[in-house]
Design an enzyme around this catalytic site. Structure first.
Site, PDB file in Angstrom:
ATOM      1  N   LYS B   8       0.841  -1.199   0.000  1.00  0.00           N
ATOM      2  CA  LYS B   8       0.000   0.000   0.000  1.00  0.00           C
ATOM      3  C   LYS B   8       0.879   1.254   0.000  1.00  0.00           C
ATOM      4  O   LYS B   8       1.988   1.247   0.546  1.00  0.00           O
ATOM      5  CB  LYS B   8      -0.875  -0.034   1.249  1.00  0.00           C
ATOM      6  CG  LYS B   8      -1.790   1.142   1.434  1.00  0.00           C
ATOM      7  CD  LYS B   8      -2.598   0.952   2.709  1.00  0.00           C
ATOM      8  CE  LYS B   8      -3.334   2.232   3.099  1.00  0.00           C
ATOM      9  NZ  LYS B   8      -2.453   3.278   3.575  1.00  0.00           N
ATOM     10  N   LYS B  13       7.561   1.027   1.625  1.00  0.00           N
ATOM     11  CA  LYS B  13       8.213   0.175   0.603  1.00  0.00           C
ATOM     12  C   LYS B  13       9.567   0.719   0.197  1.00  0.00           C
ATOM     13  O   LYS B  13      10.529  -0.036   0.070  1.00  0.00           O
ATOM     14  CB  LYS B  13       7.344   0.095  -0.669  1.00  0.00           C
ATOM     15  CG  LYS B  13       6.066  -0.655  -0.534  1.00  0.00           C
ATOM     16  CD  LYS B  13       5.334  -0.700  -1.859  1.00  0.00           C
ATOM     17  CE  LYS B  13       5.041   0.671  -2.412  1.00  0.00           C
ATOM     18  NZ  LYS B  13       4.162   1.488  -1.579  1.00  0.00           N
ATOM     19  N   LYS B  39       6.445   9.773  -8.239  1.00  0.00           N
ATOM     20  CA  LYS B  39       7.053  10.827  -7.416  1.00  0.00           C
ATOM     21  C   LYS B  39       8.566  10.605  -7.190  1.00  0.00           C
ATOM     22  O   LYS B  39       9.232  11.390  -6.538  1.00  0.00           O
ATOM     23  CB  LYS B  39       6.302  10.994  -6.098  1.00  0.00           C
ATOM     24  CG  LYS B  39       6.400   9.863  -5.096  1.00  0.00           C
ATOM     25  CD  LYS B  39       5.519  10.227  -3.890  1.00  0.00           C
ATOM     26  CE  LYS B  39       5.780   9.302  -2.708  1.00  0.00           C
ATOM     27  NZ  LYS B  39       5.408   7.894  -2.982  1.00  0.00           N
ATOM     28  N   ASP B 125      -0.603  -0.156  -4.995  1.00  0.00           N
ATOM     29  CA  ASP B 125      -1.357  -1.351  -5.269  1.00  0.00           C
ATOM     30  C   ASP B 125      -1.109  -1.749  -6.719  1.00  0.00           C
ATOM     31  O   ASP B 125      -0.472  -1.026  -7.467  1.00  0.00           O
ATOM     32  CB  ASP B 125      -2.832  -0.980  -5.086  1.00  0.00           C
ATOM     33  CG  ASP B 125      -3.638  -2.165  -4.631  1.00  0.00           C
ATOM     34  OD1 ASP B 125      -3.224  -3.278  -4.953  1.00  0.00           O
ATOM     35  OD2 ASP B 125      -4.658  -1.948  -3.980  1.00  0.00           O
TER      36      ASP B 125
END
Lengths: 460, 751
Positions: B8, B13, B39, B125
């Site tokens: 998510k 991450k 980004k 996702d």
């Protein structure tokens, strides 16, 4: 495979959307997509459309007063053809967005000439991006003082007339003020000629000029004026004046279903819907008497005109065929929208007495038009025509678009084709023709009489 | 070894990916980390916050001829490679498509080769086909799911499992779950329950720690900033396990009902959401994986991709940066249409259009336009232009969103059931955007004895009409030509006839007649009014002849020469007397028919001379201007033989790359040329104007006959002379037409 062939060759939703927009005089339609899409919507079928824009690219000594700048005509958006520009998108635009190129196109196009309306229609690929483009289109529209219509998500695998109907409705909702006129003003037509709006003509109809001229002539004989012929090169002001008419005429249900429902709900204007196109003397007379009765006008002059048409038809049939009429072996096949097919069956079989061999409805997603055709065929004992394969007919006069005529001719040489819809073989109509009304009845008669002679000649 | 880290948005991450990269680097691995978030902050902790040039920004602003993979590669901690894919501005474009493009660039640039481990840090996702690229295109063999104990995070993890299950059902692709605690109240038990329910090991459990915040402020990973910390050690342990080999597990996502039970803390029962056959053996935990060979396999996988068939590689525009407004040379037509046009010439193959009806109406009506126009203008039916075996998937927006392969499969099987043994599947823009992959359908058809050739034009992705034609030509040249020992020594292949022209039939008939006079016949027409059987048997003929030459023609020829050792006659269809004579002599020599060729040339010359002598009286000394924008040496041959007095000849230089394309017609240079030509015409007062562009002199100032030079004049000894005979009938006739004087009347009534 046959049905797939016929389906593949019929026009798509976006063609209908383009038609609804370009059928407004002085408008320009911009496809937000790559030039592949322009190639089709601009050249593929649009080349036969009677449209002033087609002349804007005239060069050399024949260059016209209001021609587009050469630079623009040759620009990336037009590439030599003034019809239906595209934003000339490339692969990268599908990543980074299309707004920059769309704005560039709008600014260039609107800087050059004054248009009555600019319509931006998303191509299949760009419709998938779901970008928020309307704000930018609106800003340019306001800055240039040219109203706009934006069709964001066209139906990718829907048929043409759904696209036409939904887009025509979008245009109407956008430009027709929902306030109705007062009841007195609306109801009292004793001091002036009655007027009607006509819905269901479209710019890519094969004989749109002739259709409109014949309708105007017949209605004129009934002392009825046309207020707005939506989609047949009316002006945007004509569309704005839709509420001023005394009745709305709907020519073909499959082209006008949603528009009709909206107008009936939003405006207190009576509708007149014959359920089919007025082809042949009988349906034409029903049409004329119906609308005259609704508006309380005198239709005697029109009825006389229809009577003369009946006489002319009788003369030619009796002279060429004698008392027997058409040979029983002489048959026709027809494809098209249900409203046209129904009318053709009524005239060709019901009035002229010619047997139908195959009837193939197109653009009837709701199947209601096909049901009506089934009923009329059952009434006259030819219901098997609905299940016959139209591409396998022989020795026949065939009412169809040129794709189907070519397909049938590839199996059988003995076919006389009468083109009823786009795409055509490319025949250029200089003298306006129509299938509608009295003139339409005589034109169809001329075709079938000559078809009979030609088919018999080949038969020998 | 190639690892993707999914989870998510905001779950950590990038921090985990960067620390894992750093830990693997400490273990001696050569690591490349690729951030797949628009980004572009995935690799910040590795390169210590340097200014980033994303792949997509680079592609946008750099001309393809100078693009290099190294330009988007930054070096970070212990030599780790850092790449950020980048993406469009928020609310614009398609970020998923951007990921696809970036990955294709990296693959084409061979960027993966030096690295033993590649870590993909993938946005949020599995939101669309683009973000599924690392899984779908098999860039990443191993996947880690990052989650916290928060409900939304676990939902996202389950959704990713659904995505993996849809893309690659049953395959063991998942290494396990990484639990990243969000601090007090974070429900680790829920993560453990989830892991148990989806049958995945918990590979790493990270506590909420100040060490991460401190490292982030220093723009470093914890592994670099505090290598002895407990947090760094956890990554080091995971790196060691990865290095030792990962045990992988299939995706077993939970159904909505099961997820609800899990969230309520109840036992998870019922049918799972996924496709997996539950009899699949349960794999051991993360720590039990043993196979050390994974890294090599993944690299060879990448190598396979690099050397894959060319239809899988999307060409980017040449010579200009994407953002360069001058690169906006309009794409002429669309590649879907081009590929379909060409494919329709193969009579015993069915076409499967994987497209919306819009695109197919366009394409089919484009093909039938030749038939309709031919029927009307010539009274001839051209069956080649009435596609009989054309199924379309009629995909719509919902298919664009959820994928439309199911429709392609259904239609392909229908075609097979109807007897098609060769299917040419062509994809349009929408399947391209949604990432539909027809290869599994092709494999399924193969098993029932049906060949499917996938022309993956993806609409505009492959370029314009000609690019679609090119892709179809090249794919079929590579995949449909079969090896054979059979030889037909008096035969010849004809390659690259103009597929979208009614004159190709006439040209072919004339060529066939010429060949017949030499005792030769045509083996295969590649690709015009042909059959798959003929294409399969292409190699039977000893020589092939190009019908025309240009860049694409040369590329097709090169495929045949390099891949099959084919021999070509260095000619196009000859036009005019001299070209034809040379061609016939050459053929005679190659096929050992010199005497027949010599006789044929003598006969041809006699006919040509007789025609020219007759025409010469009309043309000799005529003041002539020539405007030629096409290759037509036969015009100058005629001008010489007829004794024309050529007072001006113009061959525009613009658009050297495409002499007959838009660059010629629409460039400013051409505009000046046209103006000059008009002025010259007034000064020079020619009696004859030969022009390949009829609009160049709309209203000649004198009564000069304006002759349009056609693109196609047929072939053979008399092809040029036939044109001159037509011109002679127009000489001395004033055909300017008084209608042109009525322009003002037109403007009065129409404008």
């Amino acid at each position: 495979m046959t049905n797939q062939y016929l389906r593949n060759t019929t026009a798509d939703y976006i063609t209908g959307a383009v038609s609804a927009c370009e059928g407004i005089k002085g408008s320009i339609v911009l496809i937000n997509g790559p030039h592949g899409c322009k190639t089709y919507y601009g050249f593929g079928t649009g080349q036969s459309v009677v449209n002033g824009q087609a002349l804007l690219g005239l060069g050399g000594d024949l260059r016209l007063r209001n021609a587009m700048d050469d630079r623009l005509i040759r620009s990336q958006f037009f590439t030599g053809s003034p019809l239906i520009p595209a934003t000339n998108l490339r692969y990268e635009d599908f990543i980074f967005g299309t707004s920059e190129q769309l704005c560039r196109a709008l600014n260039d196009i609107l800087a050059e000439r004054k248009y009555s309306l600019i319509s931006v229609i998303q191509a299949p690929g760009t419709s998938l991006l779901s970008e928020a483009l309307e704000a930018e289109i609106r800003a340019i529209s306001e800055r240039s003082d040219v109203p706009y219509v934006y069709i964001d998500v066209p139906g990718l695998s829907e048929d043409m007339f759904k696209g036409y109907d939904e887009t025509a409705l979008t245009v109407i909702k956008r430009f027709v003020h929902p306030d109705r006129r007062s009841a007195e003003e609306h109801g009292d037509i004793s001091h002036r000629r009655a007027s009607v709006n006509i819905f269901g003509l479209y710019s890519r109809g094969i004989h749109v000029d002739g259709d409109l001229a014949e309708l105007a002539r017949l209605l004129g004989l009934c002392e009825i004026d046309i207020n707005c012929a939506c989609g047949a090169y009316c002006t945007l002001d004509d569309i704005r004046r839709i509420p001023e008419a005394d009745a709305n005429i709907f020519l073909a249900p499959e082209r006008t279903r949603q528009t009709k429902a909206y107008l009936e709900e939003a405006f207190d204007i009576p509708s007149f819907d014959l359920g089919c196109i007025p082809v042949g003397p009988d349906l034409t007379e029903s049409f004329i008497r119906g609308i005259s009765k609704l508006l309380n006008t005198d239709c005697s002059a029109a009825v006389r005109d229809i009577e003369e048409t009946r006489a002319t038809v009788f003369y030619h049939l009796a002279r060429n065929l004698g008392a027997r009429g058409f040979d029983k072996a002489f048959k026709y096949a027809a494809e098209g929208e249900p409203s046209l097919l129904y009318a053709l069956i009524d005239y060709l079989t019901g009035y002229l007495g010619i047997a139908p061999e195959a009837i193939h409805p197109l653009y009837d997603q709701s199947r209601s038009g096909t049901s009506r055709i089934r009923t009329i065929l059952e009434d006259i004992g030819f219901e098997e025509a609905l299940s016959a394969d139209i591409t396998k007919v022989r020795d026949i006069v065939l009412f169809a678009n040129a794709n189907t005529i070519a397909q049938v001719l590839s199996y059988s040489g003995n076919v006389y084709g009468v083109e009823t819809a786009y795409p055509t073989s490319g025949y250029i109509n200089v003298v306006p023709k129509t299938f509608i009304g009295c003139r339409g009845a005589l034109y169809i008669l001329e075709q079938v009489l000559n078809a009979r002679r030609m088919l018999k000649a080949w038969d020998r | 070894m190639q690892i993707a880290v999914y989870g998510k948005g905001g779950i950590g991450k990038s921090t985990i990916s960067a620390n894992l990269s750093a830990a693997l680097a400490n273990e001696g691995e050569k690591v490349l980390q690729i951030g797949c978030d628009p980004k572009h902050d995935s690799t910040r902790l590795l390169h210590h916050g340097k200014k980033v040039s994303t792949v997509l920004d680079y592609l946008l602003n750099t001309s393809p001829d100078v693009q290099r993979g190294d330009d988007v590669l930054m070096e970070g901690y212990l030599g780790t490679g850092c790449i950020e894919a980048g993406g469009p501005k928020p609310g614009k474009g398609c970020a998923g498509r951007g990921i696809l493009t970036a990955f294709e660039f990296l693959r084409d640039q061979d960027i993966f080769r030096p690295y033993s481990t590649v870590i993909y840090d993938v946005l949020g996702d599995v939101v669309c086909g683009g973000f599924a690229v690392p899984i779908r295109k098999e860039y990443a063999q191993s996947i880690f799911l990052v989650t916290s104990g928060e409900a939304m995070s676990i939902y996202a993890a389950n959704n990713i499992l659904c995505g993996i299950d849809n893309l690659d059902p049953g395959s063991p692709r998942i290494a396990g779950i990484i639990y990243n605690s969000r601090g007090a109240g974070d429900d680790k038990e829920r993560v453990l329950e989830f892991a148990k329910a989806v049958d995945l090991p918990l590979c790493l459990s990270l506590p909420r720690s100040e060490a991460f915040l401190k490292a982030e402020r220093a723009a470093k990973t914890v592994v670099e900033n505090e290598p002895d910390s407990r947090e760094a050690q956890l990554f080091m342990e995971l790196a060691k396990r990865i290095k030792g080999g990962l045990s992988l597990h299939p995706a077993r996502p939970l159904s909505e009902e099961q997820m609800e039970l899990l969230m309520q803390g109840k036992p998870v029962t019922g049918t799972p959401a996924g496709n997996l056959n539950r009899s699949h053996n349960r794999s051991g935990g993360c720590e039990r994986c043993l196979d050390p060979g994974t890294g090599e396999e993944s690299l060879s996988g990448a190598e396979e991709k690099r050397t894959g068939s060319p239809q899988q590689i999307h060409s980017l525009p040449q010579k200009r940066a994407l953002s360069d407004p001058f690169s906006r040379i309009p794409l002429s037509g669309c590649s879907y249409r081009g590929a379909v046009d060409l494919a329709s010439h193969i009579k015993d193959a069915a076409i499967l259009g994987h497209a919306p009806k819009s695109c197919t109406s366009y394409a089919v009506n484009g093909i039938t336009s030749y038939s309709r126009n031919g029927l009307f203008s010539r009274g001839i039916i051209y069956p080649s232009f009435i596609p009989q075996h054309f199924e379309n998937t009629d995909i719509d927006i919902s298919d664009a969103v959820f994928g439309g392969v199911v429709h392609a499969r259904e239609k392909a099987l229908k075609l097979a059931a109807e007897g098609a043994r060769s299917i040419i599947a062509v994809t349009a823009c929408i399947p391209g955007l949604s990432g539909d992959d027809l290869k599994p359908v092709r494999d399924e058809l193969k098993e029932i004895g049906v060949d499917m050739y996938i022309i993956q034009t993806d609409g505009v992705d492959a370029g314009d009409y000609n690019d679609g034609v090119a892709l179809c030509y090249k794919t079929l040249a590579r995949e449909a030509v079969k090896p054979t020992d059979e030889r037909d020594l008096d035969s010849i292949n004809i390659v690259y006839e103009l597929n979208s022209s009614l004159t190709s039939d006439d040209d072919h008939d004339e060529m066939e007649a010429l060949l017949r006079e030499l005792g030769l016949h045509v083996n295969c027409r590649f690709i015009y009014d042909t059959s798959m059987k003929d294409i399969n048997g292409f190699l039977k003929a000893p020589y092939s002849l190009m019908a025309r030459t240009d860049r694409l023609g040369n590329e097709i020829k090169e495929i045949f020469e390099k891949e099959y050792g084919c021999r070509f006659i260095e000619d196009r269809f000859p036009k005019g007397f001299r070209e034809t004579s040379e061609f016939v002599r050459k053929l005679g020599k190659l096929y050992s028919k010199e005497a027949e060729a010599s006789d044929l040339v003598c006969k041809g010359e006699a006919g040509y001379r007789a025609q020219i002598d007759m025409l010469k009286q009309r043309f000799s000394g005529l003041r002539t201007m020539i405007f030629l924008s096409i290759q037509a040496p036969w015009v100058t041959e005629l001008a010489e033989d007829l004794g024309l007095d050529v007072v001006k000849a113009v061959t525009p230089e613009a658009g050297a790359g495409d002499r007959i394309g838009w660059g010629l017609r629409f460039s400013a240079e051409w505009g000046e040329m046209r103006a000059r030509f008009n002025d010259d015409e007034k000064d020079l007062k020619p009696q004859l104007i030969l022009t390949s562009d009829p609009s160049i002199v709309a209203v000649p100032s004198t009564g000069a006959a304006v002759i349009t030079i056609p693109r196609s004049i047929g072939t053979g000894f008399l092809s040029g002379a036939r044109q001159a005979a037509k011109w002679s009938k127009l000489l001395g006739k004033d055909l300017r037409g008084r209608w042109k004087n009525d322009k003002s009347v037109f403007e009065k009534y129409y404008c």
